[in-house]
Design a protein around this motif. Structure first.
Motif, short mmCIF file in Angstrom:
data_model
loop_
_atom_site.label_atom_id
_atom_site.label_comp_id
_atom_site.label_asym_id
_atom_site.label_seq_id
_atom_site.Cartn_x
_atom_site.Cartn_y
_atom_site.Cartn_z
N THR A 160 0.66 -1.39 -0.18
CA THR A 160 0.07 0.01 0.22
C THR A 160 0.83 1.27 -0.19
OG1 THR A 160 -1.82 -1.17 1.10
CG2 THR A 160 -1.88 1.50 1.36
N PHE A 161 1.95 1.40 0.78
CA PHE A 161 2.66 2.34 0.89
C PHE A 161 3.84 2.05 -0.06
CE2 PHE A 161 1.28 2.21 5.05
CZ PHE A 161 0.07 3.57 5.34
N ALA A 162 4.37 1.59 -1.82
CA ALA A 162 5.05 0.93 -1.71
C ALA A 162 4.17 1.55 -3.58
CB ALA A 162 5.67 0.04 -2.27
N ASP A 163 3.03 2.17 -3.62
CA ASP A 163 2.25 2.78 -4.53
C ASP A 163 2.56 3.86 -4.80
OD1 ASP A 163 0.35 3.11 -5.90
OD2 ASP A 163 -1.15 2.58 -5.97
N LYS A 164 2.97 3.65 -6.20
CA LYS A 164 3.54 4.60 -6.93
C LYS A 164 2.56 6.05 -6.96
CE LYS A 164 8.21 2.90 -8.74
NZ LYS A 164 9.07 2.97 -9.93
N ASP A 165 1.38 5.76 -7.55
CA ASP A 165 0.67 6.75 -7.96
C ASP A 165 -0.32 6.91 -6.25
OD1 ASP A 165 0.99 6.52 -10.15
OD2 ASP A 165 0.12 4.16 -10.51
N ALA A 166 0.02 6.31 -5.06
CA ALA A 166 -0.27 6.90 -3.84
C ALA A 166 0.46 8.22 -3.21
CB ALA A 166 -0.42 5.67 -3.03
N GLU A 167 -0.87 8.76 -2.88
CA GLU A 167 -0.22 10.22 -1.88
C GLU A 167 1.15 10.27 -0.64
OE1 GLU A 167 -2.60 13.50 0.51
OE2 GLU A 167 -3.67 11.82 0.03
N ASN A 168 0.04 8.47 -0.21
CA ASN A 168 2.02 8.33 0.57
C ASN A 168 2.71 7.16 0.09
OD1 ASN A 168 0.53 9.57 2.84
ND2 ASN A 168 -1.19 8.31 2.95
N TYR A 169 3.51 7.39 -0.55
CA TYR A 169 4.31 6.63 -1.16
C TYR A 169 5.42 6.48 -0.36
CZ TYR A 169 7.34 5.50 -4.56
OH TYR A 169 8.42 4.19 -5.31
N TYR A 170 6.04 5.53 -0.01
CA TYR A 170 7.48 6.10 1.13
C TYR A 170 7.88 4.96 1.17
CZ TYR A 170 3.97 8.65 4.23
OH TYR A 170 3.37 9.52 5.42
N PHE A 171 8.04 4.18 0.07
CA PHE A 171 8.84 2.74 0.04
C PHE A 171 8.73 2.76 -1.75
CE2 PHE A 171 6.79 1.22 4.22
CZ PHE A 171 7.41 1.55 4.97
N ASP A 172 10.61 3.20 -2.23
CA ASP A 172 10.97 2.41 -3.13
C ASP A 172 11.32 0.70 -3.07
OD1 ASP A 172 11.23 1.95 -5.21
OD2 ASP A 172 13.09 3.78 -5.63
N MET A 173 10.53 -0.36 -4.10
CA MET A 173 11.05 -1.92 -3.00
C MET A 173 12.44 -2.30 -3.73
SD MET A 173 8.97 -2.03 -0.64
CE MET A 173 9.42 -4.10 -0.36
N VAL A 174 12.93 -2.53 -3.70
CA VAL A 174 14.23 -3.65 -4.62
C VAL A 174 14.09 -4.64 -4.03
CG1 VAL A 174 16.46 -3.78 -4.16
CG2 VAL A 174 15.26 -1.51 -3.57
N ALA A 175 14.37 -5.57 -5.43
CA ALA A 175 14.18 -7.08 -5.24
C ALA A 175 15.22 -7.64 -4.76
CB ALA A 175 13.54 -7.26 -6.37
N SER A 176 14.78 -9.10 -4.18
CA SER A 176 16.37 -9.81 -3.49
C SER A 176 15.48 -11.59 -3.88
CB SER A 176 16.15 -9.32 -2.27
OG SER A 176 14.92 -9.86 -1.16
N GLU A 177 16.88 -11.95 -3.20
CA GLU A 177 16.44 -13.41 -3.57
C GLU A 177 16.59 -14.23 -2.20
OE1 GLU A 177 19.13 -14.71 -6.81
OE2 GLU A 177 18.56 -14.00 -8.21
N GLY A 178 15.94 -13.65 -1.38
CA GLY A 178 16.04 -14.09 0.11
C GLY A 178 16.64 -13.68 1.15
N ARG A 179 16.61 -13.69 1.70
CA ARG A 179 17.02 -13.05 4.05
C ARG A 179 18.63 -12.73 3.14
NH1 ARG A 179 16.46 -13.14 9.36
NH2 ARG A 179 14.88 -14.06 9.49
#
Length: 199
Positions: free
Chosen positions: A69-88
C-alpha cells in the motif's frame, strides 16, 4: 501637517535605518537561514526498502499487503521504493552495501526490521512505526476475534478505514504556510513597531 511629518521622518537617518534597512536585512537573513525549512521538514523521499517473505501465514501476508500500500508510486503516501531480492542473505547484502536502507523480514508471527548502518532518522522512524503499528493492530484484532468474530471484523474495518476531514477556510492560515508571505508580514509589523517607537 502630514506632508511636513513625512518629510521630517524621511530626513531622519535613524528612522530610515530602523524602519526600512534593518527589517530588510533581518528578512534577508531569515530567508537565507530558514527559506526551505518547511519543505525540508514536511517532505519524505521514498526509502529504498526490501521485503523478504519467509512465511505464507496470514500474519506475513497481511504485512506484505500493508507494505504494498505504501509502495504504490501513484498513492499519496508513497514511502517505500521497493528493491527486489532473492532471500534473506541477498537482502542483507543489499542493506549492508547501501543499495537499500530498510529490510523487513515477514515471519510466521513476527516482523524483523534491519537498517543500513548509516540510516536516516526518517527511515528509522518510518520502519519502526510501520512494524510496531502492524504488530499492535494484528494482536488487537486477534484478541477481539477470540472473544467475538463479529466484533473482530468491525475492528478490522475500523483500522483500515480512511477518514476524510473538511478543512475550514482560515484565510492566511489555511493550506501550507508560505515563507515569503510571512516574511512580508513580519517586515511590515517590524516597520510599524519601530515607527511607533520613534513617535
Amino acid at each position: 501637517m502630514f506632508k511636513y511629518y513625512l518629510l521630517r521622518v524621511m530626513r531622519s537617518r535613524v528612522y530610515l535605518f530602523w524602519c526600512l534597512i534593518f527589517p530588510l536585512v533581518i528578512m534577508t537573513c531569515m530567508k537565507i537561514a530558514f527559506g526551505n525549512i518547511y519543505e525540508f521538514e514536511n517532505s519524505i523521499d521514498p526509502i529504498k526498502t526490501v521485503l523478504v517473505m519467509e512465511s505464507d501465514s496470514m500474519y506475513a501476508k497481511g504485512f506484505e499487503s500493508l507494505i504494498e500500500t505504501f509502495a504504490d508510486k501513484d498513492a499519496e503516501n508513497y514511502y517505500f521504493d521497493m528493491v527486489a531480492s532473492e532471500g534473506r542473505e541477498d537482502a542483507m547484502k543489499l542493506v549492508n552495501s547501501g543499495d537499500a536502507m530498510i529490510l523487513f523480514i515477514a515471519e510466521e508471527d513476527d516482523i524483523e526490521v534491519y537498517l543500513n548502518e548509516s540510516y536516516t532518522t526518517t527511515a528509522g522512524m518510518v520502519s519502526k512505526t510501520m512494524a510496531d503499528t502492524y504488530r499492535s493492530n494484528y494482536k488487537m484484532i486477534s484478541d477481539a476475534y477470540a472473544i467475538s468474530p463479529e466484533k473482530a471484523a468491525e475492528l478490522a474495518n475500523t483500522l483500515q478505514e480512511s477518514f476524510e476531514y473538511t478543512k475550514a477556510d482560515m484565510g492566511a492560515f489555511s493550506g501550507d504556510p508560505d515563507p515569503y508571505t510571512w516574511y512580508f508580514f513580519s517586515t511590515l509589523v517590524m516597520g510599524i513597531f519601530f515607527t511607533a517607537m520613534t513617535g
